[in-house]
Design a protein around this motif. Structure first.
Motif, mmCIF file in Angstrom:
data_model
loop_
_atom_site.group_PDB
_atom_site.id
_atom_site.type_symbol
_atom_site.label_atom_id
_atom_site.label_comp_id
_atom_site.label_asym_id
_atom_site.label_seq_id
_atom_site.Cartn_x
_atom_site.Cartn_y
_atom_site.Cartn_z
ATOM 1 N N LYS A 132 -30.847 8.379 9.876
ATOM 2 C CA LYS A 132 -30.063 8.472 11.111
ATOM 3 C C LYS A 132 -29.594 7.094 11.570
ATOM 4 O O LYS A 132 -28.497 6.960 12.129
ATOM 5 N N LEU A 133 -30.398 6.065 11.327
ATOM 6 C CA LEU A 133 -29.985 4.697 11.660
ATOM 7 C C LEU A 133 -28.832 4.262 10.770
ATOM 8 O O LEU A 133 -27.893 3.607 11.235
ATOM 9 N N LEU A 134 -28.881 4.640 9.500
ATOM 10 C CA LEU A 134 -27.776 4.341 8.588
ATOM 11 C C LEU A 134 -26.492 4.995 9.078
ATOM 12 O O LEU A 134 -25.415 4.383 9.095
ATOM 13 N N GLU A 135 -26.589 6.244 9.501
ATOM 14 C CA GLU A 135 -25.411 6.999 9.959
ATOM 15 C C GLU A 135 -24.858 6.456 11.272
ATOM 16 O O GLU A 135 -23.704 6.742 11.625
ATOM 17 N N ALA A 136 -25.667 5.682 11.991
ATOM 18 C CA ALA A 136 -25.219 5.147 13.287
ATOM 19 C C ALA A 136 -24.219 4.007 13.140
ATOM 20 O O ALA A 136 -23.507 3.678 14.088
ATOM 21 N N ILE A 137 -24.135 3.406 11.945
ATOM 22 C CA ILE A 137 -23.198 2.289 11.749
ATOM 23 C C ILE A 137 -21.781 2.794 12.002
ATOM 24 O O ILE A 137 -21.352 3.788 11.401
ATOM 25 N N PRO A 138 -21.021 2.156 12.885
ATOM 26 C CA PRO A 138 -19.671 2.635 13.214
ATOM 27 C C PRO A 138 -18.780 2.703 11.973
ATOM 28 O O PRO A 138 -18.806 1.795 11.132
ATOM 29 N N ALA A 139 -18.011 3.766 11.873
ATOM 30 C CA ALA A 139 -17.130 3.956 10.710
ATOM 31 C C ALA A 139 -16.156 2.799 10.554
ATOM 32 O O ALA A 139 -15.773 2.436 9.434
ATOM 33 N N GLU A 140 -15.774 2.186 11.691
ATOM 34 C CA GLU A 140 -14.763 1.120 11.672
ATOM 35 C C GLU A 140 -15.227 -0.129 10.916
ATOM 36 O O GLU A 140 -14.396 -0.931 10.477
ATOM 37 N N VAL A 141 -16.545 -0.332 10.773
ATOM 38 C CA VAL A 141 -17.014 -1.563 10.133
ATOM 39 C C VAL A 141 -17.690 -1.310 8.784
ATOM 40 O O VAL A 141 -18.132 -2.241 8.122
ATOM 41 N N SER B 229 -35.189 -0.928 2.519
ATOM 42 C CA SER B 229 -34.503 -0.074 3.478
ATOM 43 C C SER B 229 -33.220 0.446 2.822
ATOM 44 O O SER B 229 -33.079 0.415 1.596
ATOM 45 N N PHE B 230 -32.245 0.851 3.620
ATOM 46 C CA PHE B 230 -31.102 1.613 3.090
ATOM 47 C C PHE B 230 -29.935 0.747 2.598
ATOM 48 O O PHE B 230 -28.796 1.205 2.542
ATOM 49 N N TRP B 231 -30.196 -0.508 2.203
ATOM 50 C CA TRP B 231 -29.068 -1.361 1.805
ATOM 51 C C TRP B 231 -28.295 -0.792 0.610
ATOM 52 O O TRP B 231 -27.079 -0.975 0.494
ATOM 53 N N GLN B 232 -28.993 -0.069 -0.286
ATOM 54 C CA GLN B 232 -28.322 0.455 -1.465
ATOM 55 C C GLN B 232 -27.388 1.630 -1.138
ATOM 56 O O GLN B 232 -26.581 2.023 -1.980
ATOM 57 N N GLU B 233 -27.481 2.154 0.067
ATOM 58 C CA GLU B 233 -26.609 3.260 0.463
ATOM 59 C C GLU B 233 -25.387 2.779 1.256
ATOM 60 O O GLU B 233 -24.539 3.580 1.632
ATOM 61 N N LEU B 234 -25.298 1.486 1.474
ATOM 62 C CA LEU B 234 -24.172 0.935 2.227
ATOM 63 C C LEU B 234 -22.944 0.811 1.327
ATOM 64 O O LEU B 234 -23.043 0.388 0.166
ATOM 65 N N GLU B 235 -21.792 1.161 1.883
ATOM 66 C CA GLU B 235 -20.533 1.078 1.142
ATOM 67 C C GLU B 235 -20.293 -0.356 0.641
ATOM 68 O O GLU B 235 -19.869 -0.562 -0.503
ATOM 69 N N LEU C 121 -26.056 -4.816 11.716
ATOM 70 C CA LEU C 121 -27.459 -4.746 11.314
ATOM 71 C C LEU C 121 -28.296 -5.782 12.054
ATOM 72 O O LEU C 121 -29.414 -5.498 12.486
ATOM 73 N N TRP C 122 -27.744 -6.990 12.203
ATOM 74 C CA TRP C 122 -28.501 -8.077 12.842
ATOM 75 C C TRP C 122 -28.647 -7.852 14.337
ATOM 76 O O TRP C 122 -29.719 -8.020 14.896
ATOM 77 N N ARG C 123 -27.555 -7.444 14.989
ATOM 78 C CA ARG C 123 -27.582 -7.361 16.464
ATOM 79 C C ARG C 123 -27.857 -5.960 16.993
ATOM 80 O O ARG C 123 -28.552 -5.795 18.004
ATOM 81 N N CYS C 124 -27.338 -4.920 16.337
ATOM 82 C CA CYS C 124 -27.405 -3.565 16.896
ATOM 83 C C CYS C 124 -28.535 -2.710 16.329
ATOM 84 O O CYS C 124 -28.997 -1.787 17.013
ATOM 85 N N LEU C 125 -28.949 -2.976 15.092
ATOM 86 C CA LEU C 125 -29.983 -2.139 14.486
ATOM 87 C C LEU C 125 -31.285 -2.106 15.304
ATOM 88 O O LEU C 125 -31.854 -1.026 15.494
#
Length: 802
Positions: free
Chosen positions: A140-149, A41-47, A160-164
């Motif tokens: 789109k799911l990747l982009e849904a991660i709140p900017a604050e976290v 999945s998109f783990w490699q695109e995570l900051e 990822l565990w609770r909201c994805l």
């Protein structure tokens, strides 16, 4: 460990390994065909994963020792759940052949019951380029991660565990995506359960203190981290609950156990991750969600704030099972113990403050008194045990499957069997399974030049069972005893000293004087120990404990014992005469005894039955009015007040005279009220009846061991075609309970206790749930509905038709 803003922070690599575990498969894997199913999945695109990406690190591809070890998490999580099915090259695709009707065949993880899993956007997806369509959705799911976290490792992991899962359902406008299987060839547990247990194992295999330098080059003299299965429990349980004189006490005992267990889970999960908890599942647990929203307020788009009714319904067990790295087991167990003791002390402090500051109760009682703090500190005993997942001196996997390497394979297999299985007839592997493994291994090698291995995940059920027996042995060997109680003991339980500010050798006559002050909570006759006092007063401190401002909802958190009337009114809802008779009776009692109105106002006019307390609107009358004895027990009249004031200053001889006068006056009140009740209900007073029901699921230990599972053939899609002679015999082998299936069972039990039991008890019927955790249910119901309610609970637990 690295310093950050003056704080010690956990190994970042531990959390990165867990994030990889959550996203090692495409989120929408079950919807992909062969063109997209095998990717990450998109783990490699995570900051937060940039340090791994920049180094080119990926457990799926790396030859580095640490990352190869972390990769085993996926294999172990899959092993027992998929059996030898994982070794075959045949595949099953969603909407096979672009079938407009067929999605995927999925199966219930226990019974093997089949259903067609078909998403709302079925036709739209099949009409498009499937790979591009699903990759766009994942973006789109990747982009849904709140900017604050996005730059916070723990914050990203929690999202990822609770909201994805919730975000995925929202993206497709389809709640059924919670059922997406992890493996389409054996579709009996969800991708979410598989990802969660894989993350827990990845963290345990990485080790809590893993560093980037160790990933780059593993030290020659250092041992790789080994995953452990740990269990933690605390007692006493039954003793705490049953030492109750009022329904309020009964509820408070259950809820306190629930709250303390939840608090332990929360604090441990903040340090090691919520995925670590195999039982109970922390996903969608009201208290966990409540605290999570306080920590990450931006998660409210995917997590609904639990209502007060959910927060005040008990459900956490007192036994916790979790996956941890070996070197952190002892620290985690100590943390669990310390968290419980600190939270228990906090509750005791809040209750003490409430009694002394607001109610001026026993002003001479010191907070560190033996009968208060001394007793509370001796309340709990703790036990824990832990076992390695796989024998420690052996490899976690073995690829010596071909017949010519049988000696090597048997040596490894026998070591695992001896470590975890006491009954040799249950030893792995059965002949039919090993024959299939060997034939599938050979076919894979011939067709793809790829090998296949088995691993310790196949022994999961046996490891879990051995852990359970080890915990029981630890408890049976205990030498813990209650502390010695000097002076009078509790009038409720006979256990522990009654709370008082005097010395050790105080007499019962002296303690009686201290307990004559009601404080709006006690009846002047009972004398309680410190734990029982905490239970009685708990309701008054919940606003501080949970930051709940709704006093009416707190007042309705437990049922009055007369609230069985709600069932009577619900059953006769279509006949207005029953409701009118109830109201007329209550009105007549208040007209003759105006003080009775004050009694029910103190109860906030709440019955504690959600069906009748709905909309949080105050009821005109309370069923307590139909019980003369209990109503008079709470009576406050000028005549009684005068006598009770005289009692405080009278000498011993006159005190006995005054007590008789109080008793005679209350008897007169009771007789007058009873005459009114008998006029309206001459034969059968509905307030006289209630039902307390307790139950648990049959043979749950056998389910957890996998003894009740069906044969593999009952969980295999009809479309799966495997061209191997040994396949049909393998399908007759009983399916094993594996880590992902185990995790899914924990989630299923959570849905039963958190969703279905509350609905049946409190919406379909006029009852009140006191405790629902896993397969255990404790509820207040009524004489008119209890049998139907019980039948529905049974059918629901069994998964039968409504």
């Amino acid at each position: 460990m690295r310093a950050k803003k003056g704080k010690l922070v956990v190994s970042e690599e531990y959390w990165r390994a867990k994030i990889w575990g959550l996203l090692h498969d495409p989120v929408l894997k079950a919807l992909h065909n062969n063109s997209g199913r095998g990717k990450n999945s998109f783990w490699q695109e995570l900051e937060v994963m940039k340090p791994w990406v920049e180094k080119g690190w990926n457990p799926e591809e790396s030859s580095g020792k640490a990352l190869k070890h972390i990769k085993l998490a996926d294999y172990i999580a899959s092993a027992s759940d998929r059996g030898a099915i994982g070794s075959v090259s045949a595949s099953i695709n969603y909407g096979q052949g672009n079938n407009s009707e067929q999605g995927l065949e999925i199966f219930h993880l226990l019974s093997g019951a089949k259903r067609n899993f078909k998403i709302k956007q079925h036709s739209q997806m099949l009409a498009a380029n499937r790979k591009n369509y699903l990759e766009f959705k994942e973006q789109k799911l990747l982009e849904a991660i709140p900017a604050e976290v996005r730059t916070d490792l723990k914050g990203v992991f929690w999202w990822l565990w609770r909201c994805l899962p919730a975000a995925t359902c929202q993206e497709f406008d389809d709640e059924s995506l919670m059922l997406m299987p992890a493996e389409t060839r054996l579709p009996d547990s969800s991708i979410w359960s598989h990802a969660s247990i894989t993350a827990a194992l990845a963290g345990a295999l990485a080790g809590y203190d893993l560093t980037m330098a160790e990933i780059e080059h593993w030290p020659a003299n250092k041992t790789l981290s080994h995953p452990y299965l740990a269990s933690f429990t605390f007692t006493p349980v039954q003793e705490l609950i049953k030492a109750s004189r009022k329904m309020r006490d009964f509820w408070a005992g259950s809820w306190l156990l629930h709250y303390l267990s939840a608090k332990v889970c929360w604090e441990v999960s903040k340090k090691y991750g919520p995925d670590c908890f195999l039982y109970p599942s922390l996903y969608q647990q009201p208290l966990i969600d409540h605290w999570l929203l306080q920590e990450f307020s931006k998660f409210d788009q995917w997590i609904k704030q639990p209502d007060t009714n959910q927060l005040l319904t008990a459900g956490f067990p007192n036994v916790l099972v979790l996956v941890l790295p070996k070197d952190k087991v002892k620290a985690a167990m100590q943390m669990a113990k310390q968290t419980l003791l600190e939270e228990w002390a906090r509750i005791g402090h809040l209750v003490f403050e409430e009694l002394q500051t607001k109610r001026h109760w026993m002003p001479d009682l010191a907070a560190d008194s033996k009968t208060w703090q001394g007793w509370l500190e001796s309340q709990w005993q703790f036990y824990w045990t832990a076992l390695p997942i796989g024998k420690e001196d052996k490899s976690l996997k073995n690829a010596a499957i071909p017949k010519e390497r049988e000696t090597e394979f048997l040596e490894w297999q026998n070591a695992q069997n001896q470590a975890y299985i006491t009954n040799q007839k249950n030893n792995l592997f059965q002949d039919e399974e090993i024959d299939f493994l060997r034939e599938a291994y050979q076919q894979r090698w011939e067709n793809q030049k790829r090998k296949f291995s088995v691993n310790v995940g196949s022994w999961w059920a046996a490891i879990f069972d051995a852990n359970r027996y080890a915990l029981a042995a630890v408890k049976n060997a205990r030498n813990w005893e209650l502390s010695t109680a000097f002076g009078p003991r509790s009038t409720i339980s006979g256990i522990g000293p009654v709370v008082h500010p005097g010395g050790d050798w105080i007499t019962e006559r002296e303690t009686k004087k201290y307990w004559q002050h009601h404080a709006g909570l006690f009846d002047g006759r009972e004398q309680l120990n410190a734990t029982e006092t905490v239970k009685r007063v708990l309701e008054k401190v919940l606003d501080k404990l949970l930051d709940i401002k709704n006093e009416d909802a707190i007042a309705a958190s437990y049922p009055d014992l007369t609230a069985g009337v709600a069932g009577y009114l619900k059953v006769h809802e279509k006949d207005i005469n029953h409701e009118l008779r109830f109201e007329d009776a209550c009105q007549a009692i208040i007209a003759k005894n105006p003080w009775a109105k004050g009694v029910i106002q103190e109860m906030k006019n709440k019955w504690g039955i959600p069906w009748i307390d709905k909309e949080n609107l105050p009821q005109r009358f309370h069923p307590r009015l139909l019980n003369a004895g209990w109503l008079v027990e709470d009576a406050e009249t000028p005549e009684l007040a005068k006598l009770q004031e005289n009692l405080k200053t009278a000498n011993e001889q006159n005190q006995e005279v005054i007590r008789r006068e109080i008793s005679a006056l209350k008897k007169t009140y009771r007789q007058d009220i009873q005459k009114i009740i008998d006029r309206f209900y001459p034969g059968n007073n509905p307030a006289d009846w209630y039902v307390l029901a307790a139950g648990d699921g049959d043979s749950m230990s056998e389910w957890l061991q996998g003894k009740k599972l069906e044969k593999y053939g009952d969980y295999i899609p009809s479309q799966l075609s495997v061209n191997l002679d040994s396949f049909q015999k393998f399908l007759e082998v009983k399916k094993r309970m594996g880590p992902s299936t185990h995790n899914a069972l924990s989630r299923a039990l959570l849905d039963f206790s958190n969703q279905l039991v509350p609905y049946l008890t409190q919406q379909r019927y006029a009852g009140r749930l006191i405790y629902a955790g896993g397969d255990d249910v404790l509820a207040y119901t009524n004489l008119w509905e209890w049998d139907n309610w019980l039948w529905d609970i049974r059918q629901c637990f069994r998964g039968d038709k409504d």
